[in-house]
Design an enzyme around this catalytic site. Structure first.
Site, PDB file in Angstrom:
ATOM      1  N   ALA A   1      52.211 -54.360 -30.844  1.00  0.00           N
ATOM      2  CA  ALA A   1      52.096 -55.791 -30.511  1.00  0.00           C
ATOM      3  C   ALA A   1      50.715 -56.280 -30.920  1.00  0.00           C
ATOM      4  CB  ALA A   1      52.300 -55.991 -29.017  1.00  0.00           C
TER       5      ALA A   1
ATOM      6  N   HIS B   1      45.405 -59.629 -17.912  1.00  0.00           N
ATOM      7  CA  HIS B   1      46.623 -59.587 -18.722  1.00  0.00           C
ATOM      8  C   HIS B   1      47.764 -59.767 -17.730  1.00  0.00           C
ATOM      9  CE1 HIS B   1      49.133 -58.378 -22.253  1.00  0.00           C
ATOM     10  NE2 HIS B   1      50.000 -58.306 -21.248  1.00  0.00           N
TER      11      HIS B   1
ATOM     12  N   LYS C   1      38.077 -56.710 -17.629  1.00  0.00           N
ATOM     13  CA  LYS C   1      39.458 -56.965 -18.046  1.00  0.00           C
ATOM     14  C   LYS C   1      40.421 -56.083 -17.270  1.00  0.00           C
ATOM     15  CE  LYS C   1      42.885 -58.547 -20.511  1.00  0.00           C
ATOM     16  NZ  LYS C   1      43.125 -58.488 -21.951  1.00  0.00           N
TER      17      LYS C   1
ATOM     18  N   HIS D   1      45.682 -65.512 -22.444  1.00  0.00           N
ATOM     19  CA  HIS D   1      46.837 -65.856 -23.301  1.00  0.00           C
ATOM     20  C   HIS D   1      48.041 -66.361 -22.503  1.00  0.00           C
ATOM     21  CE1 HIS D   1      47.566 -61.725 -22.149  1.00  0.00           C
ATOM     22  NE2 HIS D   1      46.777 -61.231 -23.066  1.00  0.00           N
TER      23      HIS D   1
ATOM     24  N   ASP E   1      43.062 -64.069 -28.976  1.00  0.00           N
ATOM     25  CA  ASP E   1      43.754 -62.784 -28.847  1.00  0.00           C
ATOM     26  C   ASP E   1      44.047 -62.212 -30.229  1.00  0.00           C
ATOM     27  OD1 ASP E   1      44.725 -60.581 -27.535  1.00  0.00           O
ATOM     28  OD2 ASP E   1      46.685 -61.446 -27.119  1.00  0.00           O
TER      29      ASP E   1
ATOM     30  N   ARG F   1      38.409 -53.917 -32.424  1.00  0.00           N
ATOM     31  CA  ARG F   1      38.618 -52.505 -32.780  1.00  0.00           C
ATOM     32  C   ARG F   1      37.263 -51.821 -33.021  1.00  0.00           C
ATOM     33  NH1 ARG F   1      43.192 -53.857 -30.480  1.00  0.00           N
ATOM     34  NH2 ARG F   1      44.836 -54.594 -31.863  1.00  0.00           N
TER      35      ARG F   1
ATOM     36  N   HIS G   1      38.595 -64.624 -26.268  1.00  0.00           N
ATOM     37  CA  HIS G   1      39.483 -63.445 -26.149  1.00  0.00           C
ATOM     38  C   HIS G   1      39.710 -62.881 -27.549  1.00  0.00           C
ATOM     39  CE1 HIS G   1      43.074 -61.351 -24.115  1.00  0.00           C
ATOM     40  NE2 HIS G   1      42.922 -60.812 -25.313  1.00  0.00           N
TER      41      HIS G   1
ATOM     42  N   HIS H   1      39.993 -59.115 -30.068  1.00  0.00           N
ATOM     43  CA  HIS H   1      40.016 -57.661 -30.281  1.00  0.00           C
ATOM     44  C   HIS H   1      39.334 -57.358 -31.604  1.00  0.00           C
ATOM     45  CE1 HIS H   1      42.920 -56.896 -27.000  1.00  0.00           C
ATOM     46  NE2 HIS H   1      43.331 -58.109 -27.300  1.00  0.00           N
TER      47      HIS H   1
ATOM     48  N   LEU I   1      52.071 -59.478 -27.346  1.00  0.00           N
ATOM     49  CA  LEU I   1      52.289 -59.512 -25.904  1.00  0.00           C
ATOM     50  C   LEU I   1      51.220 -60.372 -25.241  1.00  0.00           C
ATOM     51  CD1 LEU I   1      53.289 -55.807 -25.257  1.00  0.00           C
ATOM     52  CD2 LEU I   1      54.694 -57.830 -24.760  1.00  0.00           C
TER      53      LEU I   1
ATOM     54  N   ASN J   1      39.813 -52.638 -24.922  1.00  0.00           N
ATOM     55  CA  ASN J   1      40.931 -51.669 -24.981  1.00  0.00           C
ATOM     56  C   ASN J   1      40.867 -50.794 -26.234  1.00  0.00           C
ATOM     57  OD1 ASN J   1      41.680 -53.881 -26.611  1.00  0.00           O
ATOM     58  ND2 ASN J   1      43.859 -53.540 -26.270  1.00  0.00           N
TER      59      ASN J   1
ATOM     60  N   HIS K   1      46.336 -54.969 -36.364  1.00  0.00           N
ATOM     61  CA  HIS K   1      46.953 -53.644 -36.519  1.00  0.00           C
ATOM     62  C   HIS K   1      47.258 -53.477 -37.997  1.00  0.00           C
ATOM     63  CE1 HIS K   1      47.733 -52.784 -32.232  1.00  0.00           C
ATOM     64  NE2 HIS K   1      47.947 -54.082 -32.117  1.00  0.00           N
TER      65      HIS K   1
HETATM   66  O1  DOR Z   1      49.708 -58.446 -28.603  1.00  0.00           O
HETATM   67  C1  DOR Z   1      48.791 -57.893 -28.035  1.00  0.00           C
HETATM   68  N1  DOR Z   1      47.936 -57.087 -28.693  1.00  0.00           N
HETATM   69  N2  DOR Z   1      48.620 -58.091 -26.722  1.00  0.00           N
HETATM   70  C2  DOR Z   1      47.715 -57.391 -26.018  1.00  0.00           C
HETATM   71  O2  DOR Z   1      47.632 -57.597 -24.845  1.00  0.00           O
HETATM   72  C3  DOR Z   1      46.878 -56.361 -26.671  1.00  0.00           C
HETATM   73  C4  DOR Z   1      46.730 -56.620 -28.083  1.00  0.00           C
HETATM   74  C5  DOR Z   1      46.171 -55.437 -28.861  1.00  0.00           C
HETATM   75  O3  DOR Z   1      45.196 -54.840 -28.433  1.00  0.00           O
HETATM   76  O4  DOR Z   1      46.707 -55.136 -29.942  1.00  0.00           O
HETATM   77 ZN    ZN Z   2      44.256 -59.374 -25.966  1.00  0.00          ZN
END
Ligand code: DOR
Ligand code: ZN
Length: 349
Positions: free
Chosen positions: A265, A139, A102, A177, A249, A20, A16, A18, A222, A44, A253
């Protein structure tokens, strides 16, 4: 008791992640590719990755962004919307590079607006996924504003997940998660088609970390961090249970996006993921289970071969940078400015 100073394990995968896009992608992907062989890449983006064609293009951008000489396989996912077609599911199955779909409840988290509001509308898609044996990654939080943010996972399990698993008994489902004792218990009592990923922050921190000495935006993710008894349930499952495996996860950011009036989050952990998991397992004397969690249960669940190279972890004190590059900006990594207690050695296995 003999204190383990060094251990080797099969190269791990991250189930899992991310990554970007654009310049941010180029800055973060190397952190994962340095030690992990593969990762399930979350869809996402803005706009989300909804089709096999979009997943192929995103995969190409990820491969192009890898540091020279790195071998890393991005395992792509599609973002489920109420317009996803059964044809797309069939195409995903034959693509060879899309490994899951997802499901974000609309509005549950970062870039989830295009997600699902009405589960009934995606039942034909779940049917097709079950027929094609394509896993559903969930999720698991309700978006009902009446439900307290700390109870949203539990409510999701009761209101939605139990029904999905009952109605699609052969559908492989991952509760991503997992953060609560109820989520853990659900996965444990479900059959072998149901699994969960576990993040480093939910193993190492309880919700107190959000308020330790002040408000900590870099501990905000989250599902939100939970009470200590939930952390202990998740830790016990990760270190002993069969269908719980590594999924960071890691969700980068920019510092400015987190330290704002309405901070995003997400916790970035890719710079030190395995080291942080090792610390959590060590704390309960279960380093012997780290390899199963990091390198065996994930590929077994996904029906993919386990990796064959080995890597070594050794005890060492390593300081985490206060910031890391992130496109035009900087990000604050997990444990920023603090100390890691493990280091990865790839040279002398
Ligand atoms: O904390 C999180 N950040 N939870 C998520 O489900 C998405 C993720 C994000 O893409 O930043
Ligand atoms: Zn995630």
């Amino acid at each position: 008791m003999v204190r383990t100073m060094r251990l080797t394990l099969l190269q791990p995968d991250d189930w899992h992640l991310h990554l970007r896009d654009g310049a941010a992608l180029r800055d973060v992907v190397g952190h994962t590719a340095r030690h992990f062989a593969r990762a399930i890449v979350m869809p996402n983006l803005k706009p989300p990755v909804r089709t096999v064609a979009e997943a192929r293009a995103y995969r190409d951008r990820i491969l192009a962004a890898l540091p020279a000489g790195t071998a890393f396989e991005p395992l792509m996912t599609l973002y489920l919307t109420e317009r996803t077609t059964v044809e797309e599911i069939a195409a995903a199955r034959v693509s060879g590079f899309v490994h899951a779909v997802k499901y974000y409840p609309a509005g549950a988290t970062t870039n989830s607006d295009a997600g699902v509001s009405d589960l009934d509308r995606v039942r034909p898609v779940f049917e097709a996924m079950q027929a094609h044996d394509l896993p559903l990654l969930v999720h698991g939080e309700v978006t009902d504003p009446e439900v307290d943010v700390f109870d949203r996972e539990r409510a999701f399990v009761e209101r939605h997940l139990a029904g999905i698993v009952r109605d699609f008994p052969a559908l492989r489902v991952v509760l991503e998660h997992v953060t609560t004792a109820e989520g853990v218990a659900f996965v444990q009592q479900a059959g072998r088609h149901v699994a969960a990923t576990v993040t480093p922050q939910h193993l190492l921190w309880n919700r107190g970390e959000l308020f330790r000495g002040g408000l900590r935006p870099h501990a905000w993710c989250l599902p939100v961090l939970k009470r200590e008894h939930h952390r202990q349930a998740v830790l016990a499952a990760a270190t002993t249970g069969d269908r719980f495996f590594l999924g960071t996860d890691s969700a980068p950011h920019a510092r400015s996006a987190k330290q704002s009036d309405c901070g995003c989050a997400g916790i970035f952990s890719a710079h030190a993921a395995l080291e942080l998991y090792a610390e959590a397992f060590d704390a309960v004397g279960r380093l012997d289970r780290l390899e199963a969690f990091a390198s065996e249960r994930g590929p077994d669940f996904y029906g993919l071969p386990r990796n064959t190279r080995r890597i070594a972890l050794e005890r060492a004190e390593v300081t985490v940078p206060a910031e890391l590059p992130f496109g035009d900006e900087r990000l604050v990594p997990m444990r920023a400015g603090g100390t890691l207690h493990w280091r990865i050695r790839e040279d002398d296995v």
